[in-house]
Design a protein around this motif. Sequence first.
Motif, PDB file in Angstrom:
ATOM      1  N   UNK A 109      64.219 -45.835 -83.910  1.00  0.00           N
ATOM      2  CA  UNK A 109      64.528 -45.308 -82.583  1.00  0.00           C
ATOM      3  C   UNK A 109      64.603 -43.787 -82.622  1.00  0.00           C
ATOM      4  N   UNK A 110      65.246 -43.233 -83.643  1.00  0.00           N
ATOM      5  CA  UNK A 110      65.351 -41.775 -83.768  1.00  0.00           C
ATOM      6  C   UNK A 110      63.966 -41.147 -83.897  1.00  0.00           C
ATOM      7  N   UNK A 111      63.080 -41.801 -84.626  1.00  0.00           N
ATOM      8  CA  UNK A 111      61.726 -41.275 -84.783  1.00  0.00           C
ATOM      9  C   UNK A 111      60.987 -41.263 -83.446  1.00  0.00           C
ATOM     10  N   UNK A 112      61.101 -42.340 -82.687  1.00  0.00           N
ATOM     11  CA  UNK A 112      60.406 -42.431 -81.401  1.00  0.00           C
ATOM     12  C   UNK A 112      61.034 -41.535 -80.338  1.00  0.00           C
ATOM     13  N   UNK A 113      62.332 -41.344 -80.398  1.00  0.00           N
ATOM     14  CA  UNK A 113      62.975 -40.519 -79.371  1.00  0.00           C
ATOM     15  C   UNK A 113      62.782 -39.035 -79.640  1.00  0.00           C
ATOM     16  N   UNK A 114      62.516 -38.667 -80.872  1.00  0.00           N
ATOM     17  CA  UNK A 114      62.261 -37.259 -81.189  1.00  0.00           C
ATOM     18  C   UNK A 114      63.437 -36.387 -80.839  1.00  0.00           C
ATOM     19  N   UNK A 115      63.140 -35.277 -80.195  1.00  0.00           N
ATOM     20  CA  UNK A 115      64.177 -34.292 -79.867  1.00  0.00           C
ATOM     21  C   UNK A 115      64.860 -34.566 -78.529  1.00  0.00           C
ATOM     22  N   UNK A 123      56.725 -38.730 -73.094  1.00  0.00           N
ATOM     23  CA  UNK A 123      56.230 -37.684 -73.994  1.00  0.00           C
ATOM     24  C   UNK A 123      56.528 -38.005 -75.468  1.00  0.00           C
ATOM     25  N   UNK A 124      57.764 -38.431 -75.761  1.00  0.00           N
ATOM     26  CA  UNK A 124      58.113 -38.708 -77.162  1.00  0.00           C
ATOM     27  C   UNK A 124      57.378 -39.951 -77.679  1.00  0.00           C
ATOM     28  N   UNK A 125      57.196 -40.954 -76.816  1.00  0.00           N
ATOM     29  CA  UNK A 125      56.455 -42.148 -77.216  1.00  0.00           C
ATOM     30  C   UNK A 125      55.004 -41.797 -77.506  1.00  0.00           C
ATOM     31  N   UNK A 126      54.406 -41.026 -76.624  1.00  0.00           N
ATOM     32  CA  UNK A 126      53.006 -40.629 -76.808  1.00  0.00           C
ATOM     33  C   UNK A 126      52.836 -39.805 -78.092  1.00  0.00           C
ATOM     34  N   UNK A 127      53.764 -38.893 -78.345  1.00  0.00           N
ATOM     35  CA  UNK A 127      53.702 -38.061 -79.556  1.00  0.00           C
ATOM     36  C   UNK A 127      53.762 -38.943 -80.811  1.00  0.00           C
ATOM     37  N   UNK A 128      54.680 -39.919 -80.827  1.00  0.00           N
ATOM     38  CA  UNK A 128      54.815 -40.778 -82.002  1.00  0.00           C
ATOM     39  C   UNK A 128      53.586 -41.660 -82.169  1.00  0.00           C
ATOM     40  N   UNK A 129      53.070 -42.217 -81.088  1.00  0.00           N
ATOM     41  CA  UNK A 129      51.877 -43.064 -81.198  1.00  0.00           C
ATOM     42  C   UNK A 129      50.686 -42.269 -81.704  1.00  0.00           C
ATOM     43  N   UNK A 130      50.579 -41.024 -81.313  1.00  0.00           N
ATOM     44  CA  UNK A 130      49.503 -40.168 -81.834  1.00  0.00           C
ATOM     45  C   UNK A 130      49.678 -39.942 -83.332  1.00  0.00           C
ATOM     46  N   UNK A 131      50.910 -39.717 -83.761  1.00  0.00           N
ATOM     47  CA  UNK A 131      51.178 -39.548 -85.202  1.00  0.00           C
ATOM     48  C   UNK A 131      50.815 -40.800 -85.981  1.00  0.00           C
ATOM     49  N   UNK A 132      50.915 -41.937 -85.319  1.00  0.00           N
ATOM     50  CA  UNK A 132      50.593 -43.209 -85.965  1.00  0.00           C
ATOM     51  C   UNK A 132      49.111 -43.562 -85.847  1.00  0.00           C
ATOM     52  N   UNK A 133      48.313 -42.624 -85.333  1.00  0.00           N
ATOM     53  CA  UNK A 133      46.870 -42.823 -85.293  1.00  0.00           C
ATOM     54  C   UNK A 133      46.312 -43.345 -83.991  1.00  0.00           C
ATOM     55  N   UNK A 134      47.135 -43.493 -82.987  1.00  0.00           N
ATOM     56  CA  UNK A 134      46.659 -43.971 -81.690  1.00  0.00           C
ATOM     57  C   UNK A 134      46.454 -42.760 -80.780  1.00  0.00           C
ATOM     58  N   UNK A 135      45.458 -41.945 -81.122  1.00  0.00           N
ATOM     59  CA  UNK A 135      45.259 -40.671 -80.441  1.00  0.00           C
ATOM     60  C   UNK A 135      44.721 -40.809 -79.024  1.00  0.00           C
ATOM     61  N   UNK A 136      44.217 -41.962 -78.654  1.00  0.00           N
ATOM     62  CA  UNK A 136      43.632 -42.131 -77.327  1.00  0.00           C
ATOM     63  C   UNK A 136      44.622 -42.674 -76.302  1.00  0.00           C
ATOM     64  N   UNK A 158      66.584 -46.433 -73.637  1.00  0.00           N
ATOM     65  CA  UNK A 158      67.737 -46.152 -74.485  1.00  0.00           C
ATOM     66  C   UNK A 158      67.674 -47.102 -75.686  1.00  0.00           C
ATOM     67  N   UNK A 159      68.641 -47.014 -76.567  1.00  0.00           N
ATOM     68  CA  UNK A 159      68.595 -47.813 -77.786  1.00  0.00           C
ATOM     69  C   UNK A 159      68.575 -49.314 -77.498  1.00  0.00           C
ATOM     70  N   UNK A 160      69.398 -49.779 -76.564  1.00  0.00           N
ATOM     71  CA  UNK A 160      69.435 -51.210 -76.272  1.00  0.00           C
ATOM     72  C   UNK A 160      68.106 -51.704 -75.713  1.00  0.00           C
ATOM     73  N   UNK A 161      67.476 -50.902 -74.880  1.00  0.00           N
ATOM     74  CA  UNK A 161      66.167 -51.280 -74.334  1.00  0.00           C
ATOM     75  C   UNK A 161      65.102 -51.280 -75.436  1.00  0.00           C
ATOM     76  N   UNK A 162      65.186 -50.308 -76.339  1.00  0.00           N
ATOM     77  CA  UNK A 162      64.270 -50.249 -77.482  1.00  0.00           C
ATOM     78  C   UNK A 162      64.432 -51.483 -78.362  1.00  0.00           C
ATOM     79  N   UNK A 163      65.670 -51.861 -78.582  1.00  0.00           N
ATOM     80  CA  UNK A 163      65.969 -53.025 -79.392  1.00  0.00           C
ATOM     81  C   UNK A 163      65.360 -54.280 -78.771  1.00  0.00           C
TER      82      UNK A 163
END
Length: 167
Positions: A109-115, A123-136, A158-163
């Motif tokens: 969750x901390x990785x996906x939420x970023x700053x 924005x944070x989800x898109x950034x993480x997915x790009x880092x994971x190779x899903x650039x499109x 939030x964390x509960x929704x992510x869970x």
Amino acid sequence: MNTGESSTSSSPVKFTTNSPPSSSPLPTPRTDDIHQLFNYFDENGDGKITASELQHRLKAVAGDEVQLSDEEAEMAVRSSDADGDGVLGFEDFTKMMKEGAEEELREAFRMYSGKSEGVITVKSLRRMLRRLGQSTVTAEECKGMIGRFDVNGDGVLDYDEFRAMMS
């Protein structure tokens, strides 16, 4: 199969596993799987896992990535040993795994939420997915992913929704 006798502990150890906690909305690992893993760590088959067994088997499974010193292995057993007998019974081991899985989920969750402020944004989800190779992946796709699990409708997870999303 001897599963040992113990109760639960209040001091977690950071032992991670891919098995999610059974006390959460995440999928519950099958008891047979936990027993198999417990039996693997219980090298001598006495129904208890010693610090030495934990250290040896963890090194066999994780290689050089995860190595516990003698002191760390002793501390891991002590912190999860509910009945104070110096070894991990089946219940101690199960609780240790659950706590480790919960910490893994929190780290993801901390990785996906970023700053952001403790939430996953488009924005944070898109950034993480790009880092994971899903650039499109588009912002609209990320918005749709979030929308499926955004229970309170605030546009973020939030964390509960992510869970819930991870279950």
